[in-house]
Design a protein around this motif. Sequence first.
Motif, PDB file in Angstrom:
ATOM      1  N   THR A  52     -11.560  -7.906  -1.932  1.00 31.39           N
ATOM      2  CA  THR A  52     -11.394  -6.854  -0.934  1.00 31.39           C
ATOM      3  C   THR A  52     -10.400  -7.308   0.126  1.00 31.39           C
ATOM      4  OG1 THR A  52     -13.239  -7.722   0.348  1.00 31.39           O
ATOM      5  CG2 THR A  52     -13.735  -6.013  -1.292  1.00 31.39           C
ATOM      6  N   LEU A  53      -9.813  -6.348   0.801  1.00 29.48           N
ATOM      7  CA  LEU A  53      -8.857  -6.674   1.859  1.00 29.48           C
ATOM      8  C   LEU A  53      -9.536  -7.444   2.991  1.00 29.48           C
ATOM      9  CD1 LEU A  53      -5.963  -6.406   2.912  1.00 29.48           C
ATOM     10  CD2 LEU A  53      -6.636  -4.234   3.969  1.00 29.48           C
ATOM     11  N   GLU A  54     -10.813  -7.137   3.259  1.00 28.94           N
ATOM     12  CA  GLU A  54     -11.542  -7.849   4.310  1.00 28.94           C
ATOM     13  C   GLU A  54     -11.543  -9.355   4.056  1.00 28.94           C
ATOM     14  OE1 GLU A  54     -13.067  -3.686   4.369  1.00 28.94           O
ATOM     15  OE2 GLU A  54     -12.559  -5.151   2.828  1.00 28.94           O
ATOM     16  N   TRP A  72      -3.869   9.711   2.682  1.00 34.27           N
ATOM     17  CA  TRP A  72      -2.653   9.000   2.269  1.00 34.27           C
ATOM     18  C   TRP A  72      -1.412   9.731   2.774  1.00 34.27           C
ATOM     19  CZ3 TRP A  72      -3.411   7.247  -3.544  1.00 34.27           C
ATOM     20  CH2 TRP A  72      -4.584   6.492  -3.626  1.00 34.27           C
ATOM     21  N   ARG A 107      -6.059   2.816   0.657  1.00 31.35           N
ATOM     22  CA  ARG A 107      -7.447   2.847   1.125  1.00 31.35           C
ATOM     23  C   ARG A 107      -8.206   4.005   0.493  1.00 31.35           C
ATOM     24  NH1 ARG A 107      -5.253   2.786   7.046  1.00 31.35           N
ATOM     25  NH2 ARG A 107      -3.818   1.469   5.886  1.00 31.35           N
ATOM     26  N   THR A 108      -9.456   3.764   0.141  1.00 31.25           N
ATOM     27  CA  THR A 108     -10.347   4.784  -0.420  1.00 31.25           C
ATOM     28  C   THR A 108     -11.652   4.755   0.362  1.00 31.25           C
ATOM     29  OG1 THR A 108     -11.210   3.193  -2.029  1.00 31.25           O
ATOM     30  CG2 THR A 108      -9.341   4.551  -2.734  1.00 31.25           C
ATOM     31  N   GLU A 119       0.839  -1.205   0.000  1.00 26.39           N
ATOM     32  CA  GLU A 119       0.000   0.000   0.000  1.00 26.39           C
ATOM     33  C   GLU A 119       0.874   1.254   0.000  1.00 26.39           C
ATOM     34  OE1 GLU A 119      -3.371   2.338   2.691  1.00 26.39           O
ATOM     35  OE2 GLU A 119      -2.215   0.690   3.573  1.00 26.39           O
ATOM     36  N   ILE A 137      -8.222  -0.380  -7.047  1.00 25.33           N
ATOM     37  CA  ILE A 137      -8.765   0.105  -5.781  1.00 25.33           C
ATOM     38  C   ILE A 137     -10.090  -0.594  -5.496  1.00 25.33           C
ATOM     39  CG2 ILE A 137      -7.599   2.335  -5.791  1.00 25.33           C
ATOM     40  CD1 ILE A 137     -10.171   3.577  -6.904  1.00 25.33           C
ATOM     41  N   ALA A 138     -10.584  -0.417  -4.260  1.00 20.35           N
ATOM     42  CA  ALA A 138     -11.766  -1.147  -3.801  1.00 20.35           C
ATOM     43  C   ALA A 138     -12.995  -0.857  -4.660  1.00 20.35           C
ATOM     44  CB  ALA A 138     -12.050  -0.796  -2.339  1.00 20.35           C
ATOM     45  N   GLY A 141     -12.919   1.287   1.095  1.00 22.49           N
ATOM     46  CA  GLY A 141     -12.028   0.346   1.761  1.00 22.49           C
ATOM     47  C   GLY A 141     -10.764   0.073   0.960  1.00 22.49           C
ATOM     48  N   GLN A 142     -10.271  -1.163   1.042  1.00 18.99           N
ATOM     49  CA  GLN A 142      -9.059  -1.565   0.336  1.00 18.99           C
ATOM     50  C   GLN A 142      -9.307  -2.851  -0.435  1.00 18.99           C
ATOM     51  OE1 GLN A 142      -6.467  -0.858   4.051  1.00 18.99           O
ATOM     52  NE2 GLN A 142      -4.989  -0.764   2.371  1.00 18.99           N
ATOM     53  N   SER A 169      -4.067  -2.440  -2.112  1.00 20.21           N
ATOM     54  CA  SER A 169      -4.294  -1.086  -2.626  1.00 20.21           C
ATOM     55  C   SER A 169      -4.286  -0.044  -1.520  1.00 20.21           C
ATOM     56  CB  SER A 169      -5.645  -1.019  -3.342  1.00 20.21           C
ATOM     57  OG  SER A 169      -6.699  -0.980  -2.386  1.00 20.21           O
TER      58      SER A 169
END
Length: 574
Positions: free
Chosen positions: A150-152, A98, A182-183, A80, A365-366, A186-187, A180
């Motif tokens: 997704t990162l989750e 960021w 974060r936006t 990231e 990105i998310a 999320g990620q 990625s």
Amino acid sequence: MFLKKRHLEILREMKKTDVQEEIRKKLPEDFKSRILELFILGFVELEDGKITFTDAGKKLMEIVDKLNIEELPDVFVDTEIIKILQLFEETNYIPENWKVLLKERQMLDENENLNEIGKEILKIFTETHPVLYLTKEIIDFINKIPKISTLEELITHKNTVEYGDNIVNALQAMRMLYISPRTERGQAYTTTKTADLALKILSYVKVFNRPLILKGSDIELLRSGGTSKELDEMGFHDESGVTELGNAMIDTYESMGIVEKKTLPIYVLDDEIKVLEGLLKLEEINKHTPDILPTYSEIQRRVDVEDLGEILHTLESKELIERKFMKNKDTYWVTNWGRTIVELGVVTTEGMKAITYALSGDVPIAEWVLAGKEEGLIKKGVTQKGHTMIKFSKSIKRKPYLTKYDIAILLKVPKGKYIHKDEVIKLVQDLVGGDEKAIIKAIGEAESKGFIVELQNKIIKLTDLGTDVKTAIESAKIDELLSTKFGITPTTFNILKVIYNNLDKFNKIWKESREERGYKEDEVKLIKKYLSLSDEEIHKALVILRALGFLGKKSITKAGEILVKAYEKLYSSS
């Protein structure tokens, strides 16, 4: 790349001693994992109980001396942070949240620009090649997680696996997994081509008795015809030379960090599907009633869309339909690609970018990943629909269809510079009006047409094609272009291209033939030899091209030449 605060503490201790046991006693927590990660990253060599710096490690050590390590967060650098650094260096812009991450890592100066620490970390990342280090646990982990998600979802899976954190760290270190920035949504993460190649190694290894390790110096040795006891024991070399496993390991090693050219993220909207379905029904009717043809009026009777003309131009620009002059009528017919796409349904530019970025070796990105999931482009990996859309986008030769928004976007995005999406929206609104939602949609479509690229930080830049088309527009009559609804369409472009490719013949016509109402009859006759269009359509197109400044009375203009050459260059380089 992946560096924890603990890695830096180990490096700092290495200035005092290179004996592993002494450092382990001072920093017992996770020592074995952290020192192995430093080895994978290419910063240290481990031999006979000692730790020695590589050249990259020595450069990193210079940064360690400049850092207040005690004030750093637990994770100093991961994928990231690297992506944020890359985007900041390239575009000179990142969102405030960021910047907070970079400030915490002491990578910004008092003016919030990248300082020497940030620049050096990015340089080390660019210049350093990781070691390939594969275990059964790493391979199993790659095999079980989705390629894009997704990162989750990654965290959920990681928490169910022993040493999950260490595996994720190692995958980031070996550039097999990117997370990625974060936006608002999320990620996201993606595994890379390197991870795909690592999975193929399973076909050559029946049992993992030990880690498979490959360094750059090993590859040089193997390619020179040499070997070592360790390379033989791992099965990379035998009496015949480099084995299939050895070659698979070399391919995997050499793929690390490679970012390939991205496929254009094609889009297909709901109204386009409706028109394609209507055309297919008309084709069935035509089989039994030949006098009923898929003309504009017949389509309009059967398909309820807001602007049929715009949809037909859009479909033709993507080679989903083709025009034919039949029984004195201009007709529209679905292509093979049109038949395929109508079965797959809607996709957006955002959804497609989830897979175009992931397949190229970059991280989406998310927002893009969530769109890709909703549109059926992503499940555990790229779905059949996703692969078909990629193939479709690579196969077709796009023709220009420039809406007023396309023209406004091209006029307002500067050449050779970056501009934020929000600023583009405002500038386009000031020039041609329209609500924000329509302009955001148009920006996505302009990206699918190949004119612009929107990066993960919402920064927009012109592509080479966009730069050339912008030059053509600026050389034409801009006011007329903005006020003419169907100016540059696939039809007018095809006519312009025929003229450009047959200039000698047209020069003769322009010199000798009589002009009638903005066109010459001999022009029309010659164009009909190359294009299946009615006289009326050709008449109309010639008048439009001259009114817009792409054709003169007796010549093709500079704007016309630039536009045709832009697309010739696009497809000669692809």
